[in-house]
Design a protein around this motif. Structure first.
Motif, short mmCIF file in Angstrom:
data_model
loop_
_atom_site.label_atom_id
_atom_site.label_comp_id
_atom_site.label_asym_id
_atom_site.label_seq_id
_atom_site.Cartn_x
_atom_site.Cartn_y
_atom_site.Cartn_z
N LEU A 1 0.83 -1.21 0.00
CA LEU A 1 0.00 0.00 0.00
C LEU A 1 0.87 1.26 0.00
O LEU A 1 0.55 2.26 -0.68
N MET A 2 1.97 1.24 0.78
CA MET A 2 2.86 2.39 0.83
C MET A 2 3.50 2.66 -0.54
O MET A 2 3.64 3.82 -0.95
N ILE A 3 3.87 1.58 -1.22
CA ILE A 3 4.44 1.74 -2.56
C ILE A 3 3.42 2.33 -3.52
O ILE A 3 3.72 3.25 -4.30
N LEU A 4 2.18 1.88 -3.44
CA LEU A 4 1.13 2.39 -4.31
C LEU A 4 0.86 3.87 -4.04
O LEU A 4 0.66 4.69 -4.96
N VAL A 5 0.86 4.27 -2.74
CA VAL A 5 0.65 5.68 -2.39
C VAL A 5 1.78 6.54 -2.92
O VAL A 5 1.57 7.65 -3.45
N SER A 6 3.03 6.05 -2.79
CA SER A 6 4.19 6.81 -3.28
C SER A 6 4.10 7.01 -4.78
O SER A 6 4.39 8.10 -5.31
N VAL A 7 3.71 5.96 -5.49
CA VAL A 7 3.58 6.06 -6.95
C VAL A 7 2.50 7.06 -7.31
O VAL A 7 2.62 7.89 -8.24
N TRP A 8 1.38 7.02 -6.57
CA TRP A 8 0.27 7.96 -6.83
C TRP A 8 0.70 9.40 -6.61
O TRP A 8 0.41 10.30 -7.41
N LYS A 9 1.45 9.69 -5.51
CA LYS A 9 1.93 11.06 -5.23
C LYS A 9 2.90 11.54 -6.30
O LYS A 9 2.86 12.69 -6.74
N LEU A 10 3.77 10.63 -6.72
CA LEU A 10 4.74 10.99 -7.75
C LEU A 10 4.04 11.34 -9.05
O LEU A 10 4.41 12.29 -9.76
N GLN A 11 3.01 10.60 -9.36
CA GLN A 11 2.25 10.86 -10.59
C GLN A 11 1.56 12.21 -10.53
O GLN A 11 1.50 12.96 -11.53
N ARG A 12 1.04 12.62 -9.36
CA ARG A 12 0.39 13.92 -9.20
C ARG A 12 1.38 15.06 -9.39
O ARG A 12 1.09 16.08 -10.02
N VAL A 13 2.60 14.88 -8.81
CA VAL A 13 3.62 15.91 -8.97
C VAL A 13 3.97 16.10 -10.43
O VAL A 13 4.11 17.22 -10.95
N ARG A 14 4.11 15.02 -11.18
CA ARG A 14 4.45 15.10 -12.61
C ARG A 14 3.34 15.79 -13.39
O ARG A 14 3.59 16.59 -14.31
#
Length: 366
Positions: free
Chosen positions: A347-360
Motif C-alpha cells: 500500500l505504501m508503494i502504491l501511495v508513493s507512486v500515486w503522489k509521484l504521478q500527481r507531482v508530474r
C-alpha cells in the motif's frame, strides 16, 4: 511308512570326500564314530565300550536346516560310565537336520578337531495338521465384474509338513476359487442372490488337511446399505475414519484389516506377508495404526447380529485403498503478521507512486 523304512530311506550318510578331518581318531588311527539310533522323538548316539576314554570330550550339535527351528548343543565328557548321548527331535514334519561333531582329548596338546558332519536326516512328511483361519469379514465383492475375493491368515512355514504346499478354497455349491496368493483367492461369476458357505483347507503332496475353516457369505444384493461409508485415511496421524452404514439395525461392530500392497496388480495383498486385523465395537468410527499405512491396502467392514435362529450371522466388507486427505492450510499468528506487513508495504508503494504521478501532472500544467 514304518520307522525301519524311514531309517533306510531318509538316513543319508555324508562321509568325508577329500582331506576333511575325522571328528576324533585314536592314537592307533581308529575313527570314534558312534552308532546312530533314530526313533520318533529322539536321535541317540552310542559308542562302543572300547572307544570310551576318561579324557575324551565331545561337542555335538543338532542343526536344523530351517532357521526358524532352534538348534541343540551338547558337550559331554566321556568316562567309563557314559555310553549314550540323545537329542530330542523337534516335532516338525518334513524338516532336515544335520549333526555336527567335534572332539578333544584333554591329555593331548591337540585342540578341538574340525567340525565334521557325519549324518543328515529328514523327518517324515504328513498332511497339514490344520487349515488356515478366514479373516473376520474376510471377503470383498466386486459386483461389476461378478467377483468375490476371500482372505485368510496363512500358516507358518513350519506347519506346511510337506512339499507342494497350497490352499484349497471351495463353496457349498461346488465352485472352486482361484488361489491368488498365500492369503487370498478369487471366485469368478459370483451369484450374489444366494447365501453361500465357503471352505478352506491346507494341502501338500501328502494330501489336504482333515478339517476345514468355514465362512458364511450372505446375499449381497443390498450390501451397500450395510457397508461403512466415506472411508478415508489420513497419513498425518496414521488414522482411518469412516461413517456408519445406512442400515444400523443389529450393528455389532467393525473389523479393520490391512495388508502390504503387492507387486502383482492382480492381487490385493502381498503374497509374502500376512494380513493383520483388529475387531472394534460399534461406537468406534476410527482406528489409529501403529505405523504408516501409505504402502498398505486397508479394509473396514461392518459386523451384524442376526437374531433369527435359522439364519447365520453375516458380515459385509468394504475395501479402502490408501488415500491422503487434502486439508485447507491453517494460518498461524506469524503468518497473519507477516501478511499484514507485506500488505502495508504494498500500500505504501502504491501511495508513493500515486503522489509521484500527481507531482508530474502539475509540472506539465505549467
Amino acid at each position: 511308512m514304518s520307522w525301519i523304512s524311514f531309517l533306510l530311506v531318509l538316513l543319508v550318510w555324508h562321509m568325508s570326500s577329500s582331506n576333511a578331518q575325522m571328528p576324533c581318531i585314536t592314537e592307533s588311527g581308529e575313527e570314534l564314530l558312534p552308532k546312530f539310533i533314530l526313533n520318533k522323538t529322539t536321535i541317540c548316539l552310542e559308542w562302543e565300550d572300547k572307544y570310551l576314554d576318561p579324557y575324551l570330550k565331545w561337542q555335538v550339535t543338532l542343526l536344523p536346516q530351517n532357521p526358524r527351528i532352534d538348534g541343540q548343543n551338547l558337550t559331554q565328557n566321556y568316562g567309563n560310565s557314559k555310553q549314550e548321548l540323545c537329542f530330542t527331535i523337534p516335532s516338525y514334519a518334513n524338516q532336515k537336520y544335520d549333526l555336527k561333531f567335534s572332539c578333544s582329548f584333554e591329555d593331548r596338546l591337540d585342540s578341538w578337531t574340525d567340525d565334521y558332519y557325519p549324518l543328515s536326516f529328514t523327518t517324515p512328511s504328513s498332511v497339514p495338521t490344520r487349515p488356515p483361519s478366514f479373516v473376520p469379514n474376510g471377503f470383498f465383492q466386486n459386483p461389476e465384474k461378478k467377483e468375490l475375493y476371500v482372505f485368510w491368515v496363512q500358516l507358518n512355514e513350519l506347519e506346511f509338513n510337506g512339499s507342494n504346499f497350497t490352499y484349497i478354497v471351495s463353496s457349498d455349491t461346488g465352485d472352486k476359487a482361484t488361489v491368488l496368493s498365500n492369503c487370498s483367492a478369487l471366485f469368478r461369476n459370483w451369484d450374489d442372490t444366494h447365501s453361500t458357505i465357503l471352505f478352506i483347507r491346507s494341502q501338500n503332496s501328502m494330501g489336504p488337511s482333515l478339517s476345514s475353516s468355514q465362512l458364511k457369505v450372505p446375499i449381497l444384493t443390498f450390501s451397500q446399505d450395510h457397508q461403512p461409508q466415506e472411508l478415508r485415511y489420513e497419513e498425518d496421524n496414521q488414522t482411518i475414519y469412516w461413517q456408519a452404514p445406512k442400515n444400523q439395525n443389529d450393528l455389532s461392530g467393525y473389523v479393520v484389516s490391512w495388508c502390504s500392497i503387492p507387486k502383482n496388480v492382480s492381487q490385493i495383498c502381498d503374497d509374502q506377508k500376512p494380513i493383520e486385523f483388529r475387531e472394534l465395537n460399534a461406537s468406534q468410527l476410527q482406528f489409529k495404526f501403529a505405523k504408516s499405512m501409505e504402502l498398505h491396502n486397508v479394509a473396514v467392514s461392518a459386523k451384524y447380529k442376526d437374531h433369527v435362529s435359522e439364519k447365520a450371522s453375516w458380515i459385509l466388507p468394504k475395501v479402502a485403498r490408501k488415500t491422503k486427505e487434502t486439508s485447507t492450510p491453517k494460518w498461524g499468528i506469524y503468518d497473519i503478521i507477516w501478511s499484514a506487513i507485506i500488505l502495508i508495504q504494498v500500500l505504501m508503494i502504491l501511495v508513493s507512486v500515486w503522489k509521484l504521478q500527481r507531482v508530474r501532472n502539475k509540472s506539465l500544467d505549467f
